[in-house]
Scaffold this motif. Structure first.
Motif, PDB file in Angstrom:
ATOM      1  N   ILE A 120      41.952  51.363  33.727  1.00  0.00           N
ATOM      2  CA  ILE A 120      40.537  51.115  34.013  1.00  0.00           C
ATOM      3  C   ILE A 120      39.712  51.691  32.869  1.00  0.00           C
ATOM      4  O   ILE A 120      39.755  52.887  32.596  1.00  0.00           O
ATOM      5  N   HIS A 121      38.946  50.810  32.223  1.00  0.00           N
ATOM      6  CA  HIS A 121      38.293  51.205  30.964  1.00  0.00           C
ATOM      7  C   HIS A 121      36.871  50.653  30.847  1.00  0.00           C
ATOM      8  O   HIS A 121      36.293  50.675  29.766  1.00  0.00           O
ATOM      9  N   ASN A 122      36.330  50.153  31.957  1.00  0.00           N
ATOM     10  CA  ASN A 122      34.943  49.690  31.933  1.00  0.00           C
ATOM     11  C   ASN A 122      34.320  49.869  33.315  1.00  0.00           C
ATOM     12  O   ASN A 122      35.015  50.186  34.292  1.00  0.00           O
ATOM     13  N   LEU A 123      33.006  49.695  33.385  1.00  0.00           N
ATOM     14  CA  LEU A 123      32.285  49.937  34.640  1.00  0.00           C
ATOM     15  C   LEU A 123      32.737  48.987  35.733  1.00  0.00           C
ATOM     16  O   LEU A 123      32.887  49.400  36.896  1.00  0.00           O
ATOM     17  N   LEU A 127      33.925  49.959  39.525  1.00  0.00           N
ATOM     18  CA  LEU A 127      33.279  49.411  40.721  1.00  0.00           C
ATOM     19  C   LEU A 127      34.288  48.669  41.594  1.00  0.00           C
ATOM     20  O   LEU A 127      34.223  48.728  42.831  1.00  0.00           O
ATOM     21  N   SER A 128      35.241  47.980  40.966  1.00  0.00           N
ATOM     22  CA  SER A 128      36.301  47.312  41.719  1.00  0.00           C
ATOM     23  C   SER A 128      37.164  48.329  42.455  1.00  0.00           C
ATOM     24  O   SER A 128      37.539  48.122  43.621  1.00  0.00           O
ATOM     25  N   ALA A 129      37.495  49.421  41.778  1.00  0.00           N
ATOM     26  CA  ALA A 129      38.288  50.470  42.415  1.00  0.00           C
ATOM     27  C   ALA A 129      37.540  51.062  43.609  1.00  0.00           C
ATOM     28  O   ALA A 129      38.142  51.349  44.654  1.00  0.00           O
ATOM     29  N   GLU A 130      36.246  51.248  43.451  1.00  0.00           N
ATOM     30  CA  GLU A 130      35.438  51.766  44.560  1.00  0.00           C
ATOM     31  C   GLU A 130      35.471  50.806  45.747  1.00  0.00           C
ATOM     32  O   GLU A 130      35.623  51.230  46.895  1.00  0.00           O
ATOM     33  N   GLU A 131      35.360  49.525  45.486  1.00  0.00           N
ATOM     34  CA  GLU A 131      35.420  48.527  46.558  1.00  0.00           C
ATOM     35  C   GLU A 131      36.775  48.534  47.257  1.00  0.00           C
ATOM     36  O   GLU A 131      36.867  48.267  48.461  1.00  0.00           O
ATOM     37  N   MET A 132      37.820  48.859  46.511  1.00  0.00           N
ATOM     38  CA  MET A 132      39.166  48.885  47.090  1.00  0.00           C
ATOM     39  C   MET A 132      39.461  50.183  47.841  1.00  0.00           C
ATOM     40  O   MET A 132      40.563  50.342  48.378  1.00  0.00           O
ATOM     41  N   GLY A 133      38.520  51.112  47.847  1.00  0.00           N
ATOM     42  CA  GLY A 133      38.693  52.323  48.637  1.00  0.00           C
ATOM     43  C   GLY A 133      39.114  53.552  47.868  1.00  0.00           C
ATOM     44  O   GLY A 133      39.410  54.589  48.477  1.00  0.00           O
ATOM     45  N   PHE A 134      39.127  53.485  46.535  1.00  0.00           N
ATOM     46  CA  PHE A 134      39.456  54.673  45.745  1.00  0.00           C
ATOM     47  C   PHE A 134      38.257  55.618  45.706  1.00  0.00           C
ATOM     48  O   PHE A 134      37.111  55.176  45.632  1.00  0.00           O
ATOM     49  N   ALA A 498      31.350  24.067  30.555  1.00  0.00           N
ATOM     50  CA  ALA A 498      32.104  22.955  29.991  1.00  0.00           C
ATOM     51  C   ALA A 498      33.095  22.361  30.984  1.00  0.00           C
ATOM     52  O   ALA A 498      33.686  21.312  30.713  1.00  0.00           O
ATOM     53  N   GLY A 499      33.303  23.062  32.122  1.00  0.00           N
ATOM     54  CA  GLY A 499      34.161  22.498  33.150  1.00  0.00           C
ATOM     55  C   GLY A 499      35.409  23.284  33.485  1.00  0.00           C
ATOM     56  O   GLY A 499      36.203  22.860  34.336  1.00  0.00           O
ATOM     57  N   LEU A 500      35.654  24.438  32.846  1.00  0.00           N
ATOM     58  CA  LEU A 500      36.820  25.244  33.193  1.00  0.00           C
ATOM     59  C   LEU A 500      36.665  25.788  34.609  1.00  0.00           C
ATOM     60  O   LEU A 500      35.645  26.388  34.933  1.00  0.00           O
ATOM     61  N   GLN A 501      37.698  25.581  35.434  1.00  0.00           N
ATOM     62  CA  GLN A 501      37.578  25.937  36.842  1.00  0.00           C
ATOM     63  C   GLN A 501      38.340  27.205  37.222  1.00  0.00           C
ATOM     64  O   GLN A 501      38.054  27.805  38.259  1.00  0.00           O
ATOM     65  N   HIS A 502      39.323  27.589  36.424  1.00  0.00           N
ATOM     66  CA  HIS A 502      40.176  28.713  36.819  1.00  0.00           C
ATOM     67  C   HIS A 502      40.349  29.693  35.659  1.00  0.00           C
ATOM     68  O   HIS A 502      40.483  29.275  34.504  1.00  0.00           O
ATOM     69  N   VAL A 503      40.349  30.991  35.988  1.00  0.00           N
ATOM     70  CA  VAL A 503      40.699  32.015  35.006  1.00  0.00           C
ATOM     71  C   VAL A 503      41.685  32.982  35.640  1.00  0.00           C
ATOM     72  O   VAL A 503      41.749  33.127  36.868  1.00  0.00           O
ATOM     73  N   CYS A 504      42.454  33.634  34.793  1.00  0.00           N
ATOM     74  CA  CYS A 504      43.429  34.634  35.221  1.00  0.00           C
ATOM     75  C   CYS A 504      42.991  35.984  34.674  1.00  0.00           C
ATOM     76  O   CYS A 504      42.754  36.126  33.468  1.00  0.00           O
ATOM     77  N   ALA A 505      42.872  36.973  35.558  1.00  0.00           N
ATOM     78  CA  ALA A 505      42.454  38.324  35.157  1.00  0.00           C
ATOM     79  C   ALA A 505      43.626  39.281  35.314  1.00  0.00           C
ATOM     80  O   ALA A 505      44.293  39.286  36.353  1.00  0.00           O
ATOM     81  N   GLY A 506      43.867  40.091  34.292  1.00  0.00           N
ATOM     82  CA  GLY A 506      45.001  41.014  34.325  1.00  0.00           C
ATOM     83  C   GLY A 506      44.615  42.464  34.470  1.00  0.00           C
ATOM     84  O   GLY A 506      45.431  43.355  34.241  1.00  0.00           O
ATOM     85  N   ASN A 507      43.366  42.732  34.860  1.00  0.00           N
ATOM     86  CA  ASN A 507      42.895  44.110  34.969  1.00  0.00           C
ATOM     87  C   ASN A 507      41.756  44.155  35.977  1.00  0.00           C
ATOM     88  O   ASN A 507      40.987  43.190  36.081  1.00  0.00           O
ATOM     89  N   PRO A 508      41.624  45.233  36.760  1.00  0.00           N
ATOM     90  CA  PRO A 508      40.532  45.299  37.744  1.00  0.00           C
ATOM     91  C   PRO A 508      39.154  45.092  37.134  1.00  0.00           C
ATOM     92  O   PRO A 508      38.255  44.567  37.789  1.00  0.00           O
ATOM     93  N   GLY A 509      38.986  45.492  35.865  1.00  0.00           N
ATOM     94  CA  GLY A 509      37.691  45.328  35.224  1.00  0.00           C
ATOM     95  C   GLY A 509      37.413  43.936  34.719  1.00  0.00           C
ATOM     96  O   GLY A 509      36.288  43.602  34.368  1.00  0.00           O
ATOM     97  N   SER A 510      38.442  43.112  34.673  1.00  0.00           N
ATOM     98  CA  SER A 510      38.259  41.739  34.223  1.00  0.00           C
ATOM     99  C   SER A 510      37.672  40.864  35.328  1.00  0.00           C
ATOM    100  O   SER A 510      37.015  39.882  35.054  1.00  0.00           O
TER     101      SER A 510
END
Length: 510
Positions: A120-123, A127-134, A498-510
């Protein structure tokens, strides 16, 4: 705001060194689910003793459960959660979200700290960690002071940062070098540290070996940035290292001058670096442990060890001494939470009035050998009475022994059984092919037959989107440091438009 000094405890000797040197909390491992499986660590009996010892002295105990866990290990993990609930530890440090989920299910009162292994290296990650209960996040070690402050100021949960110890050549939680070269994964607690080997880059030797970080000189700035906990790396290090690092941190926190020469002598890789914190990254961040470094440690080991030979009297107590005619003497001691009352002999007549309040204070303040320090003393006397110093000392010892026993008593956390193992869903269809490529040059004939195609977002253009349509999944950067956030957000907005519908995130901050 109270700042915490958090020390590593790879074994019992390191734990004692940390506590007696002034640590406010320790972190330790118990079994196969911690990132330092080759440390001494703590079995069930040792863990119980560690919690008793630390809690008696006002020190928190955090247990590392910071590896990735396989499905076949979940039953063993369940048993480990039951053990930690019974031990009364103060928090667990977690990497795997499945581990966090099982703690929420079976021991919901256990505070969860997001390990640095989560990268975890960004705000947004915090915030995601906080939402998950950390309740706390251990930030990645590669952040600058300005980035740390932005994160701390923008979040509501506790922020922990490393202030001293080893750096990963990669990003903690993202390095596969040890796993690929020797089958020993850092994410499974078995990193062999191959980056310390003598890799060459041109004329440079040990080209992957970073010096240890030391941000102790900047502790006041980190506190000003809103940090909750100052963490020292080193569960594989000797107790003298732990003591020297804790002492240096404690001196800095208390505003005293800090001399890092003993700490540098006990362990360094040709000095320390603060390159990440200051944002000044360069070749001077690299170094390795030389024979001279090893010899320097021998010269200070005895000196450092002598500093934690005895208890640190760190817990203030208030006492009340009552002396009445023809009644047993009474001594009441409190640390603000527990109240201990003991009785002594019937006081004697003090014809010469030699035993006043100051006399009693001098006897009762002799708390050496215990973790307590006398703060205030109230005395209540009827007439001229006294109690011999030996009798006063005996009452003090009894009261403080009972107080330490009360403080050390383990309070288990509620544990909710039973274990419900995950059930694999029956596959309703044949396996499908998904392809990940790094760039457009890796496109190959027949790739259109894939169900989904993953491509980094910065490699996607209109031509690629037209060709693959809904099959295309944009892969976001694994790391998005604060300085890069605006650029990434702008890029995503353009791709979406432009129409991209899906992204893949590999980190809670992404």
């Amino acid at each position: 705001m109270t700042i915490e000094i958090l020390a590593p405890a790879g074994g019992q000797e390191q734990l004692v060194a940390a506590v007696r040197s002034g640590a406010d909390a320790v972190y330790l491992g118990t079994g196969n689910f911690n990132a330092r499986r080759n440390a001494e660590n703590f079995d069930e009996a040792a863990l119980k003793g560690a919690v008793e010892y630390c809690h008696g002295r006002g020190v928190n105990v955090y247990v590392t459960m910071n590896t990735l866990v396989k499905d076949m290990e979940l039953a063993a993990l369940y048993k480990e959660i039951e053990l930690l609930a019974a031990s009364g530890v103060d928090a667990v440090i977690v990497q795997d979200l499945a581990v966090a989920g099982l703690f929420k299910r079976h021991c919901p009162s256990m505070p969860l700290h997001a390990s640095t292994q989560m990268s975890i290296h960004n705000l947004e990650g915090v915030l995601s960690a906080e939402e998950m209960g950390f309740s706390r996040v251990v930030l990645a070690r590669e952040l600058s002071l300005q980035e740390i402050e932005k994160i701390a100021r923008g979040s509501n949960i506790e922020i922990e940062v490393f202030v001293h110890g080893a750096l990963c050549m990669s990003i903690s939680g993202q390095c596969y070098l040890s796993s690929i070269l020797g089958g020993r994964s850092g994410n499974r607690g078995l990193c062999a540290q191959p980056c310390r080997l003598d890799f060459h880059s041109g004329q440079r030797d040990h080209a992957l070996s970073l010096k240890d970080m030391s941000h102790i000189a900047a502790i006041d700035k980190l506190i000003g940035a809103g940090i909750t906990s100052l963490k020292i790396e080193g569960r594989m290090k000797k107790p003298e290292y732990v003591a020297a690092a804790v002492l240096a941190c404690r001196e800095k926190v208390s505003g005293q001058p800090v001399d890092l020469s003993d700490l540098r002598a006990i362990f360094s890789r040709s000095g320390f670096t603060d390159g990440y914190l200051t944002g000044k990254r360069g070749l001077d961040m690299f170094g390795y442990r030389t024979r001279e470094d090893e010899e320097a440690g021998k010269t200070v080991r005895g000196k450092i060890a002598s500093g934690y030979r005895n208890e640190l009297s760190r817990i203030p107590v208030d006492m009340r001494l009552t002396l009445k005619e023809k009644e047993k003497s009474h001594l009441k001691v409190t640390d603000g939470k527990f109240i201990i009352a003991v009785q002594g002999d019937i006081p004697e007549a003090d014809a010469d009035q030699e035993q006043d309040h100051d006399f009693a204070f001098r006897s009762l303040m002799k708390t050496g050998g215990t973790p307590f320090a006398l703060r205030t003393l109230d005395t209540e006397k009827e007439g001229s009475l006294k109690l011999p110093p030996g009798k006063l000392n005996a009452m003090r010892r009894e009261a403080l022994d009972k107080l330490l026993e009360a403080r050390s008593r383990i309070i288990p956390r509620k544990f909710i059984p039973p274990f419900d193992p995950p059930r694999m869903k029956k596959q309703e269809r044949s396996p499908i092919l998904r392809v990940r490529i790094e760039n457009q040059q890796q496109l190959f004939a027949g790739i259109d037959q894939a169900d989904k195609i993953y491509l980094p977002c910065n490699e996607i253009d209109l031509k690629i989107m037209d060709r693959f349509g809904d099959k295309l999944i944009g892969e976001m950067p694994r790391l998005i440091f604060p300085a890069q956030e605006k650029m990434v957000i702008s890029q995503l907005a353009k791709l979406q438009e432009a129409g991209l519908q899906h992204v893949c995130a590999g980190n809670p901050g992404s």
